[in-house]
Motif scaffolding. Structure first.
Motif, PDB file in Angstrom:
ATOM      1  N   HIS A   1       0.882  -1.173   0.000  1.00 13.94           N
ATOM      2  CA  HIS A   1       0.000   0.000   0.000  1.00 13.94           C
ATOM      3  C   HIS A   1       0.922   1.226   0.000  1.00 13.94           C
ATOM      4  O   HIS A   1       1.920   1.252   0.718  1.00 13.94           O
ATOM      5  CB  HIS A   1      -0.879  -0.037   1.254  1.00 13.94           C
TER       6      HIS A   1
ATOM      7  N   ASP B   1      -7.402   3.601  -3.023  1.00 16.81           N
ATOM      8  CA  ASP B   1      -7.604   2.575  -1.997  1.00 16.81           C
ATOM      9  C   ASP B   1      -8.311   3.180  -0.781  1.00 16.81           C
ATOM     10  O   ASP B   1      -9.275   2.611  -0.266  1.00 16.81           O
ATOM     11  CB  ASP B   1      -6.244   1.985  -1.590  1.00 16.81           C
TER      12      ASP B   1
ATOM     13  N   GLU C   1     -12.214   2.171   0.391  1.00 13.08           N
ATOM     14  CA  GLU C   1     -12.577   1.575   1.685  1.00 13.08           C
ATOM     15  C   GLU C   1     -13.465   2.504   2.520  1.00 13.08           C
ATOM     16  O   GLU C   1     -14.312   2.045   3.276  1.00 13.08           O
ATOM     17  CB  GLU C   1     -11.339   1.098   2.458  1.00 13.08           C
TER      18      GLU C   1
END
Ligand code: NDP
Ligand code: MG
Ligand code: MG
Length: 340
Positions: free
Chosen positions: A107, A190, A194
């Motif tokens: 990430h 990302d 989420e």
């Protein structure tokens, strides 16, 4: 779009190289086991006395302290919780990083938001499975993989992409396909995904629907099946066949009702808020808030966890999943992954 498959990737970029996977949680466990089974030389770097230490040893991994693993490795793949990576990097990894090494992530958070600074003569790469670690392992054992992302932030050796892709292939990701991205794109999308959709948006949507039905006097168990349980079946259809495939499988009544009402739920206000959430991410406002929260030992997160555990949907859901044997099934699946 640039997508890499098994045939495009040569694992020889990692021949004679040692990969240290730092952390043995969700991703660390799945990725280190896959890379090791694929023939890479893997060390797992952990703090002594933590719960993972014994677990990784029991799983037959070569376990060392984070410092020793960093000293020995050519590639240091950091799979710790994002909010502690910078601290651990500073204290236990940075002193041992050598020119030509690769610092790798799943990430882009700490690189993109500049919490971790890596010397110029070192590669900075990302190989990120698009799914939880248990899936990374399960699909690998089944002979397939889940899709992944690859990104290069700094190419000091000239073959940083080959190194990252080789790791992805060893994890099983290039069976499904590895898509090229950047640290910025991966990190911002990302976080947005989420927050607004996958974890935040969907739980709020489910709970709002559940509460609407229960407050109107319907049985909570029926409300749970309708607003939560069935969601998986619908998502599976979309996952495999897209929106059109899903609409094709549900009744015409469901299709007409859904298409004619959905923009009253996700309306212009919701879309405006999505833009605001994205802009908070892009400007680093979210990251600052999260850094403060984790430094303060997570008072808000703990409170929100507690409040949610008291929600009716969680109580009803837990009872129903037991009654239907679903929790047992999920546990067996997990155990199977660990045992093999
Ligand atoms: P986890 O929370 O599962 O990591 C736990 C591991 O970190 C354990 O081995 C734990 O060791 C170790 N750890 C925790 N605190 C410390 C500390 N203070 N010092 C040393 N070690 C510590 O992480 P994830 O696998 O969820 O995430 C890892 C990375 O992968 C992140 O960058 C994340 O964004 C990314 N990612 C995660 C996905 C997921 O599904 N979870 C999906 C895609 C990417 P111990 O037992 O000693 O506490
Ligand atoms: Mg994430
Ligand atoms: Mg129905």
């Amino acid at each position: 779009m640039k997508m890499y498959y098994d045939k495009d990737v040569d694992v020889k970029a990692l021949a004679n190289k040692t990969v240290a996977v730092i952390g043995y949680g969700s991703q660390g466990m799945g990725q280190s086991q896959n890379m090791s089974d694929s023939g890479l030389k893997v060390i797992v770097g952990l703090r002594e006395g933590g719960a993972s230490w014994q677990k990784a040893k029991d799983d037959g991994m070569n376990v060392k302290t984070i410092e020793d693993a960093a000293k020995e490795a050519d590639v240091i793949h950091i799979l710790l919780p994002d909010e502690i990576q910078a601290d651990v990097y500073e204290k236990s990894i940075a002193p041992y990083v050598k020119p030509g090494n690769t610092i790798s992530f799943s990430h882009g958070y700490n690189i993109h938001f500049k919490y971790i600074k890596v010397p110029e003569d070192v590669n900075i790469t990302m190989i990120a499975p698009k799914g939880p670690g248990s899936m990374v392992r399960r699909t690998y054992l089944e002979g397939f993989g889940i899709p992944g992302l690859v990104a290069i932030e700094q190419d000091a050796t000239g073959d940083a992409l080959d190194v990252a892709l080789a790791m992805g292939k060893a994890c099983g990701l290039s069976k499904a396909g590895i898509l090229e991205t950047t640290f910025r794109e991966e990190t911002e999308t990302d976080l947005f995904g989420e927050q607004a959709i996958l974890c935040g948006g969907v739980t709020e949507l489910i709970n709002a629907g559940f509460t609407t039905l229960v407050e109107a006097g319907y049985q909570p168990e029926i409300a749970y099946f309708e607003t939560c349980h069935e969601l998986k079946l619908i998502v599976d259809l979309i996952y495999e066949k897209g929106f059109a495939g899903m609409w094709n499988d549900v009744s015409n009544t469901a299709e007409f009702g859904g298409l004619s009402r959905r923009d009253r739920i996700i309306n212009d206000d919701a879309k405006k808020e999505m833009k605001k959430i994205l802009s908070e991410i892009q400007k680093g406002k979210f990251t600052k808030e999260w850094a403060l929260e984790s430094t303060a030992k997570m008072p808000m997160l703990n409170r929100m966890r507690e409040l949610e555990s008291e929600e009716k949907i969680e109580k009803v859901g837990s009872k129903l999943r037991k009654a239907c044997g679903l929790e047992k099934k999920a546990k067996e699946k997990e155990e199977k992954v660990v045992v093999v």
